[in-house]
Design an enzyme around this catalytic site. Structure first.
Site, short mmCIF file in Angstrom:
data_model
loop_
_atom_site.label_atom_id
_atom_site.label_comp_id
_atom_site.label_asym_id
_atom_site.label_seq_id
_atom_site.Cartn_x
_atom_site.Cartn_y
_atom_site.Cartn_z
N HIS A 1 0.84 -1.21 0.00
CA HIS A 1 0.00 0.00 0.00
C HIS A 1 0.88 1.26 0.00
O HIS A 1 0.42 2.33 -0.40
CB HIS A 1 -0.90 0.04 1.23
CG HIS A 1 -1.92 -1.06 1.24
ND1 HIS A 1 -1.65 -2.31 1.72
CD2 HIS A 1 -3.21 -1.08 0.82
CE1 HIS A 1 -2.72 -3.07 1.60
NE2 HIS A 1 -3.68 -2.36 1.05
N ASP B 1 -4.38 -6.28 -7.99
CA ASP B 1 -4.68 -5.55 -6.77
C ASP B 1 -4.92 -4.10 -7.18
O ASP B 1 -4.71 -3.73 -8.35
CB ASP B 1 -3.51 -5.68 -5.78
CG ASP B 1 -3.95 -5.54 -4.32
OD1 ASP B 1 -5.06 -5.04 -4.08
OD2 ASP B 1 -3.18 -5.93 -3.42
#
Length: 464
Positions: free
Chosen positions: A179, A249
């Site tokens: 992230h 993702d």
């Protein structure tokens, strides 16, 4: 085929009208929802109704798939549901039939709400210092992860809800959080192939979709993270013989968005072999849709259209089973002299700092305090904000925390626990066990659920 058909995107929180306007322009084939998009169960149902109305009536388009990340544990988008304590809890319990029940319970609940797709389960191997995985993983052992992953998939897909095995070929071999940055897995090919084993088994189980990771595996492709790597998609299709939907993702994550432009991400992922490009930032998703160059547009469209598994079950799995297992499923990691229930005891709730931004479900101290008051146990509750002098004079102390090996605060409260009859209740992974003095007991719940922590408190007093 419209470009938005190959996109999964999100909304703009509670800006409902603007979100629907943008969704109406892009018309993605799937929309992923998070907590900030709705206020409660009724609001969620109304939101899904409005989205489907937009597609069916205003746009004369096929219904989009509604997706969520409902993993259980500390990644729960629908907190009002009775969710799975965590994958680490299930792996430690090591009862695949119960894991299958958890999948069934999840599938039933999501289907009742109108949700088609769960971006779960996580099939990465656990590592005590991988802050983005931790208790999201079933185990460090590929066989255990595979067994429980298959069981969850079997359970959830029985109710016609698509499961997603993630994050292929495995996120457990790195320390970085994708992230925030691009992690690099420098291990050899044999180690990476070993991490793939749970995904191979998920394919055999008939998993509907597989999500690729934002990790660079230098032994396979030293230029591209898996989500953008033709080599990784080829392994998934050729070696694992996966015929279902492959997705990225989220492409707004810094692992890729920091080094690649929106145009580059769109072109690379679509050319590499992704069927669905996930980008929860809808503005970026709209821009990205203009740059898609699908490797095989027809094949990808077919996989999207055939995503959902056949629904073969409709009976509601009994809700009580989940609470019962959560209550008694914790384990004593270090033996101790049980606390005296007749002695007034201090219970300290440590601040619930997140190890990774992916998590969004943390210790509900108010709910636990309320539940424990109902039991009649002689407990006085404190938080990290209270001065240590508040509970210094208690002879018995219970401390509730998580993953303290990743934090610097442990010395202050471990010193406090010395000389008292003390028990630490871990709601994370038990990798911090060695930080505690020999005299301090240690109980793992692998979960922040009220039932699991209540059960651990009762174990501290020797009730079972």
């Amino acid at each position: 085929m419209r470009p938005g058909f190959f996109i999964q995107t999100g909304l703009i929180g509670h800006e409902r009208e603007e979100s629907l306007r943008l969704i109406g322009k892009l018309l993605p084939s799937t929309i992923v929802l998070v907590r900030k998009d709705f206020s409660d169960r009724a609001d969620l149902i109304n939101l899904i109704h409005n989205i489907r109305r937009l597609y069916r009536i205003e746009k004369d388009a096929r219904d989009p798939y509604i997706a969520v990340d409902q993993e259980g544990g500390n990644v729960v988008r629908l907190a009002f549901l009775n969710y799975n304590p965590s994958n680490a809890f299930l792996g430690n319990l090591n009862n695949p039939r119960f894991t299958e029940y958890v999948g069934s319970r999840t599938g039933y609940d999501l289907k009742e709400l109108g949700i088609d797709w769960d971006l779960a389960p996580v099939l990465d191997l656990s590592s005590p210092y991988n802050q983005v995985i931790l208790e999201r993983s079933f185990s460090y052992d590929p066989l255990t992860v595979a067994e429980h992953g298959k069981a969850f998939i079997r359970g959830i897909q029985r109710y016609g809800v698509a499961a997603t095995a993630k994050h292929f070929p495995g996120h457990g071999g790195v320390l970085g959080d994708s992230h925030l940055m691009l992690p690099k897995d420098e291990r050899g090919l044999a180690a990476i192939m070993s991490d793939m084993f749970p995904f191979r088994e998920a394919v055999h189980e008939g998993v509907s979709s597989i999500m690729l990771s934002h990790v660079l595996y230098s032994a396979i492709d030293d230029s591209n993270p898996a989500t953008l790597s033709p080599s990784l998609y080829d392994i998934l299709r050729r070696d694992l013989k996966f015929t279902g939907l492959a997705m990225t993702d989220s492409l707004n994550m810094k692992a890729v968005s920091k080094d690649f432009s929106t145009e580059e991400m769109g072109k690379r992922a679509s050319r590499a072999g992704a069927d669905i490009l996930e980008c929860v930032d809808i503005d970026r998703a709209m821009e990205m849709s203009h740059y898609l160059d699908m490797k095989d547009e027809h094949a990808s469209a077919e996989r999207i259209l055939n995503l959902l598994p056949e629904k073969i079950a409709s009976v509601e799995p009994p809700d009580e089973i989940l609470n019962a297992f959560a209550l008694v499923g914790n384990s004593i990691r270090k033996e101790f002299a049980v606390l005296n229930p007749e002695t007034r005891t201090a219970i300290l709730y440590l601040d619930d700092t997140r190890e990774s931004i992916v998590g969004d479900s943390f210790t509900n101290s108010r709910g636990i305090i309320k539940r424990l008051k109902e039991t009649g146990l002689k407990l006085d509750s404190f938080t990290s904000e209270d001065p240590q002098s508040s509970f210094h004079y208690y002879d018995q102390l219970i401390v509730i925390g998580r993953n303290e090996h990743l934090k610097e605060r442990y010395r202050s409260f471990t010193d406090l626990m010395k000389g008292k009859k003390s028990v630490f209740i871990s709601t994370g992974v038990p990798s911090d066990l060695g930080l505690f003095p020999d005299s301090v007991g240690y109980i793992s719940t692998y979960s922040t659920k009220v039932e699991a922590i209540t059960g651990a408190v009762f174990r501290a007093f020797g009730y079972f």
